[in-house]
Design a protein around this motif. Structure first.
Motif, PDB file in Angstrom:
ATOM      1  N   ILE A  96     -51.952   0.122  39.923  1.00  0.00           N
ATOM      2  CA  ILE A  96     -51.515   1.090  38.907  1.00  0.00           C
ATOM      3  C   ILE A  96     -52.487   1.073  37.722  1.00  0.00           C
ATOM      4  N   GLY A  97     -53.036  -0.099  37.452  1.00  0.00           N
ATOM      5  CA  GLY A  97     -54.127  -0.180  36.477  1.00  0.00           C
ATOM      6  C   GLY A  97     -53.728   0.032  35.026  1.00  0.00           C
ATOM      7  N   MET A  98     -52.520  -0.346  34.636  1.00  0.00           N
ATOM      8  CA  MET A  98     -52.100  -0.243  33.234  1.00  0.00           C
ATOM      9  C   MET A  98     -52.113  -1.631  32.616  1.00  0.00           C
ATOM     10  N   PRO A  99     -52.210  -1.716  31.289  1.00  0.00           N
ATOM     11  CA  PRO A  99     -52.040  -3.043  30.676  1.00  0.00           C
ATOM     12  C   PRO A  99     -50.644  -3.556  31.038  1.00  0.00           C
ATOM     13  N   ASP A 100     -50.506  -4.832  31.367  1.00  0.00           N
ATOM     14  CA  ASP A 100     -49.164  -5.326  31.684  1.00  0.00           C
ATOM     15  C   ASP A 100     -48.925  -6.694  31.078  1.00  0.00           C
ATOM     16  N   ALA A 150     -42.941 -10.845  25.163  1.00  0.00           N
ATOM     17  CA  ALA A 150     -42.874  -9.518  25.789  1.00  0.00           C
ATOM     18  C   ALA A 150     -42.590  -8.457  24.722  1.00  0.00           C
ATOM     19  N   ILE A 151     -41.700  -8.785  23.802  1.00  0.00           N
ATOM     20  CA  ILE A 151     -41.374  -7.846  22.712  1.00  0.00           C
ATOM     21  C   ILE A 151     -42.628  -7.579  21.871  1.00  0.00           C
ATOM     22  N   ALA A 152     -43.369  -8.657  21.563  1.00  0.00           N
ATOM     23  CA  ALA A 152     -44.595  -8.498  20.758  1.00  0.00           C
ATOM     24  C   ALA A 152     -45.610  -7.614  21.491  1.00  0.00           C
ATOM     25  N   PHE A 153     -45.690  -7.790  22.819  1.00  0.00           N
ATOM     26  CA  PHE A 153     -46.615  -6.993  23.627  1.00  0.00           C
ATOM     27  C   PHE A 153     -46.265  -5.501  23.540  1.00  0.00           C
ATOM     28  N   VAL A 154     -44.987  -5.188  23.681  1.00  0.00           N
ATOM     29  CA  VAL A 154     -44.565  -3.778  23.636  1.00  0.00           C
ATOM     30  C   VAL A 154     -44.811  -3.204  22.239  1.00  0.00           C
ATOM     31  N   GLU A 155     -44.519  -4.002  21.211  1.00  0.00           N
ATOM     32  CA  GLU A 155     -44.753  -3.529  19.831  1.00  0.00           C
ATOM     33  C   GLU A 155     -46.225  -3.137  19.662  1.00  0.00           C
ATOM     34  N   LYS A 156     -47.087  -3.986  20.209  1.00  0.00           N
ATOM     35  CA  LYS A 156     -48.525  -3.737  20.059  1.00  0.00           C
ATOM     36  C   LYS A 156     -48.980  -2.514  20.874  1.00  0.00           C
ATOM     37  N   GLU A 157     -48.557  -2.459  22.138  1.00  0.00           N
ATOM     38  CA  GLU A 157     -49.040  -1.391  23.023  1.00  0.00           C
ATOM     39  C   GLU A 157     -48.485  -0.016  22.645  1.00  0.00           C
ATOM     40  N   TYR A 158     -47.230  -0.012  22.151  1.00  0.00           N
ATOM     41  CA  TYR A 158     -46.589   1.283  21.880  1.00  0.00           C
ATOM     42  C   TYR A 158     -46.536   1.603  20.384  1.00  0.00           C
ATOM     43  N   GLY A 159     -46.982   0.653  19.545  1.00  0.00           N
ATOM     44  CA  GLY A 159     -47.000   0.882  18.100  1.00  0.00           C
ATOM     45  C   GLY A 159     -45.616   1.122  17.509  1.00  0.00           C
ATOM     46  N   VAL A 160     -44.616   0.348  17.984  1.00  0.00           N
ATOM     47  CA  VAL A 160     -43.246   0.508  17.459  1.00  0.00           C
ATOM     48  C   VAL A 160     -42.718  -0.850  16.992  1.00  0.00           C
ATOM     49  N   LYS A 161     -41.593  -0.847  16.289  1.00  0.00           N
ATOM     50  CA  LYS A 161     -41.010  -2.082  15.760  1.00  0.00           C
ATOM     51  C   LYS A 161     -39.662  -2.340  16.433  1.00  0.00           C
ATOM     52  N   TYR A 162     -39.420  -3.583  16.768  1.00  0.00           N
ATOM     53  CA  TYR A 162     -38.149  -3.956  17.417  1.00  0.00           C
ATOM     54  C   TYR A 162     -37.006  -3.862  16.414  1.00  0.00           C
ATOM     55  N   ASP A 163     -35.896  -3.276  16.831  1.00  0.00           N
ATOM     56  CA  ASP A 163     -34.753  -3.083  15.932  1.00  0.00           C
ATOM     57  C   ASP A 163     -33.549  -3.869  16.498  1.00  0.00           C
ATOM     58  N   TRP A 164     -33.190  -4.968  15.827  1.00  0.00           N
ATOM     59  CA  TRP A 164     -32.128  -5.835  16.360  1.00  0.00           C
ATOM     60  C   TRP A 164     -30.771  -5.140  16.362  1.00  0.00           C
ATOM     61  N   ASP A 165     -30.547  -4.275  15.371  1.00  0.00           N
ATOM     62  CA  ASP A 165     -29.241  -3.591  15.333  1.00  0.00           C
ATOM     63  C   ASP A 165     -29.056  -2.708  16.558  1.00  0.00           C
ATOM     64  N   ASN A 166     -30.160  -2.088  16.975  1.00  0.00           N
ATOM     65  CA  ASN A 166     -30.049  -1.269  18.191  1.00  0.00           C
ATOM     66  C   ASN A 166     -29.767  -2.148  19.409  1.00  0.00           C
ATOM     67  N   LEU A 167     -30.418  -3.311  19.451  1.00  0.00           N
ATOM     68  CA  LEU A 167     -30.146  -4.242  20.552  1.00  0.00           C
ATOM     69  C   LEU A 167     -28.669  -4.642  20.542  1.00  0.00           C
ATOM     70  N   PHE A 168     -28.140  -4.958  19.349  1.00  0.00           N
ATOM     71  CA  PHE A 168     -26.740  -5.417  19.266  1.00  0.00           C
ATOM     72  C   PHE A 168     -25.775  -4.346  19.774  1.00  0.00           C
ATOM     73  N   LYS A 169     -26.115  -3.077  19.477  1.00  0.00           N
ATOM     74  CA  LYS A 169     -25.255  -1.978  19.919  1.00  0.00           C
ATOM     75  C   LYS A 169     -25.092  -2.016  21.459  1.00  0.00           C
ATOM     76  N   TYR A 170     -26.197  -2.218  22.164  1.00  0.00           N
ATOM     77  CA  TYR A 170     -26.130  -2.218  23.628  1.00  0.00           C
ATOM     78  C   TYR A 170     -25.648  -3.561  24.179  1.00  0.00           C
ATOM     79  N   ALA A 171     -25.936  -4.646  23.435  1.00  0.00           N
ATOM     80  CA  ALA A 171     -25.435  -5.961  23.876  1.00  0.00           C
ATOM     81  C   ALA A 171     -23.906  -5.946  23.883  1.00  0.00           C
ATOM     82  N   LYS A 172     -23.313  -5.206  22.930  1.00  0.00           N
ATOM     83  CA  LYS A 172     -21.840  -5.112  22.915  1.00  0.00           C
ATOM     84  C   LYS A 172     -21.340  -4.434  24.203  1.00  0.00           C
ATOM     85  N   LEU A 173     -22.071  -3.410  24.632  1.00  0.00           N
ATOM     86  CA  LEU A 173     -21.668  -2.739  25.880  1.00  0.00           C
ATOM     87  C   LEU A 173     -21.785  -3.707  27.072  1.00  0.00           C
ATOM     88  N   MET A 174     -22.875  -4.480  27.084  1.00  0.00           N
ATOM     89  CA  MET A 174     -23.046  -5.447  28.181  1.00  0.00           C
ATOM     90  C   MET A 174     -21.968  -6.520  28.118  1.00  0.00           C
TER      91      MET A 174
END
Ligand code: SF4
Length: 534
Positions: free
Chosen positions: A245-249, A274-298
């Motif tokens: 596939i030849g993408m950074p992984d 892994a989170i740091a890698f995605v932040e770097k490759e996609y230029g975004v910031k991890y949001d814990w509140d969003n994680l908590f929202k879905y962790a509640k569903l899980m």
């Protein structure tokens, strides 16, 4: 009241068309409905008025989901059918579902269809979304927002990225479709072998490699998350995919012996990296509140799952067999708290389970003779194994190994605690918990079987799963010492050419007739040829 009386009268009049009645009265059975060698039924199963309506209604709902998929992305779907061989296999879904729930009646039929529809609804949306953004087919507005992930890495931890969509890469061309169509993965296995891959590797990993070499993975996202899960064969196929596939992984290599407390800090750090890698490759910031929202569903998914386990331990569980195992596999591995529709279904199903328990209603009309803990991966799905074994021999699959995946709760307030919980949770993913990861994990099946009041353990013997081959004789000895009925069911996972469906069924037929001296509930199901079936 009057209505019920009319229905009862019609049911009585037409009972001779019910395959269960036919088998009980020695005038036929489930297999009589099929054209020889195929999975094509000549007519739908007659289950009595109410249950036939439930079944037909579910069929229509699934059809509506498929129509919506095509309507939402007509050109990408058309291109997908043209480009990818595996897309054609999805046409077998209706036959697959019909076979899965043969012999289901009443509460177990209702819960089975609710669970199955959740899977169909989710998958059809995923297919439309994926094809609409597949670079191979022209791409779309979300192509660069998608993070392709290895399917056995639970996607929940990725939900901290509000702007991104984690997508299990192998699910559509390999993991789910191999359950629907036994003939699709042998093609990809042959592709891998024609490139020089040895023929004795795990067929799941060989098939994934073949999909990569055949350029049959959709091209989505900007960087990949791969993994070492669940085993060394999976590590190898990850490497092949990465090169093709030849993408950074970023390989998320979670601790293999995950029962060791000392391993968790390592796995926790892996997720942070892994989170740091995605932040770097996609230029975004991890949001814990969003994680908590879905962790509640899980957490809700798992809370309900643990309540379901209490009912599984009794003879009155309205969720059982293939419906239980396939739903948990998909709801955990692919959904993992990311889709509230699954929470809705869980709430509905647990209500029905409570009711069935209060009414002391046994599934399958009380025809179950044995309760089994199943240790089985994909080969149990394309063979409709749990359904067949109940209808043929009265063995109810109470729980499968896949159902025991991560069930710890995730902290939803403190990021430091949450990431540790996620590591523990992610280590117990598909096939990891019972197939690899140390002797304690494998040996735990006896405890599971005892806790769920099973008298039988069925162990799928993947002839190419190197991790498990070494324990064969040990398991036989343990079963004898502990007094369980124990059957090894040979299979070659996703390659039905090496061990056919009938070969697998014969492992059970031999044990039930020769060792236990029992008669089948439905003789038409003992020996039949379905080698051409999807
Ligand atoms: S069946 Fe065995 S070899 Fe194959 S992926 Fe699972 S754990 Fe690995």
């Amino acid at each position: 009241m009057m209505f019920d009386k009319v229905i009862a009268a019609v049911d009585k009049k037409l009972e001779r068309f019910d395959p269960i009645w036919q088998a009980e009265n020695g005038v036929g059975g489930q297999r009589d409905r099929y054209y020889d060698k195929t999975g094509v039924a000549k007519w739908r199963e007659w289950r009595g008025v109410k249950d036939t309506m439930v079944d037909y209604g579910a069929w229509l709902k699934n059809l509506a989901s498929m129509a919506m998929m095509v309507a939402s992305a007509p050109i990408p779907c058309l291109k997908g059918f043209w480009e990818y061989r595996w897309m054609g296999s999805y046409l077998g879904t209706f036959m697959f579902i019909d076979r899965l729930f043969e012999g289901f009646r009443g509460y177990e039929l209702v819960t089975a269809h609710k669970c199955m529809h959740a899977i169909v609804r989710s998958l059809t949306k995923k297919i439309a979304f994926c094809l609409s953004n597949d670079r191979r087919l022209g791409g779309g507005k979300d192509t660069d927002r998608i993070v392709p992930m290895d399917e056995v890495l639970p996607p929940l931890f990725m939900m901290g990225f509000k702007e991104l969509v984690p997508f299990p890469l192998q699910t559509l061309p390999e993991f789910i479709i191999c359950d629907v169509d036994q003939h699709i993965e042998p093609y990809y296995i042959d592709v891998a072998e024609s490139f020089g891959l040895p023929a004795d590797v795990c067929s799941r990993c060989a098939a994934e490699t073949g999909v990569a070499l055949d350029d049959a993975f959709p091209l989505i996202g900007k960087a990949m998350i791969s993994t070492n899960m669940p085993c060394n064969a999976s590590e190898a196929t990850s490497m092949f995919q990465r090169r093709r596939i030849g993408m950074p992984d970023f390989p998320v290599t979670l601790a293999m012996i995950h029962n060791e407390p000392g391993a968790h800090p390592y796995s926790t750090q892996m997720l942070k990296d892994a989170i740091a890698f995605v932040e770097k490759e996609y230029g975004v910031k991890y949001d814990w509140d969003n994680l908590f929202k879905y962790a509640k569903l899980m957490n809700e998914q798992n809370t309900i799952e643990l309540e379901k386990w209490d009912y599984f331990k009794t003879p009155y569980s309205a969720l059982c067999g293939i419906a239980e195992t396939l739903y948990r596999l998909y709801a955990w591995a692919s959904v993992n708290g990311t889709d509230p529709y699954f929470n809705k279904v869980d709430r509905q199903v647990i209500k029905i389970m409570r009711k069935a328990y209060e009414e002391k209603k046994e599934p399958f009309g009380g025809r179950t003779r044995h309760r089994a803990f199943l240790w089985g991966p994909s080969a149990v799905y394309y063979t409709d194994f749990p359904t067949w074994i109940q209808n043929c021999w009265g063995i109810n699959i109470v729980l499968n190994m896949d159902s025991t995946m991560g069930h710890n709760m995730i902290n939803t307030e403190d990021p430091d605690e949450a990431i540790k919980d996620l590591a523990l949770f992610s280590e117990k993913a598909t096939m990891r918990h019972h197939a690899v990861g140390g002797w304690d994990n494998v040996n735990a099946i006896w405890e599971w079987a005892k806790n769920f009041n099973c008298d039988m353990v069925l162990m799928n013997d993947n002839i190419a799963c190197k991790g498990m081959l070494g324990v064969h004789a040990l398991m036989e000895e343990q079963a004898r010492d502990l007094g369980f009925h124990f059957i090894f069911i040979e299979h070659d996972l996703e390659d039905c050419r090496t061990v056919s469906r009938q070969d697998m069924r014969n492992c059970v037929n031999g044990y039930m007739s020769v060792v236990l001296g029992e008669e089948p509930l439905d003789p038409t199901l003992v020996e039949f040829d379905d080698s051409d079936a999807y």
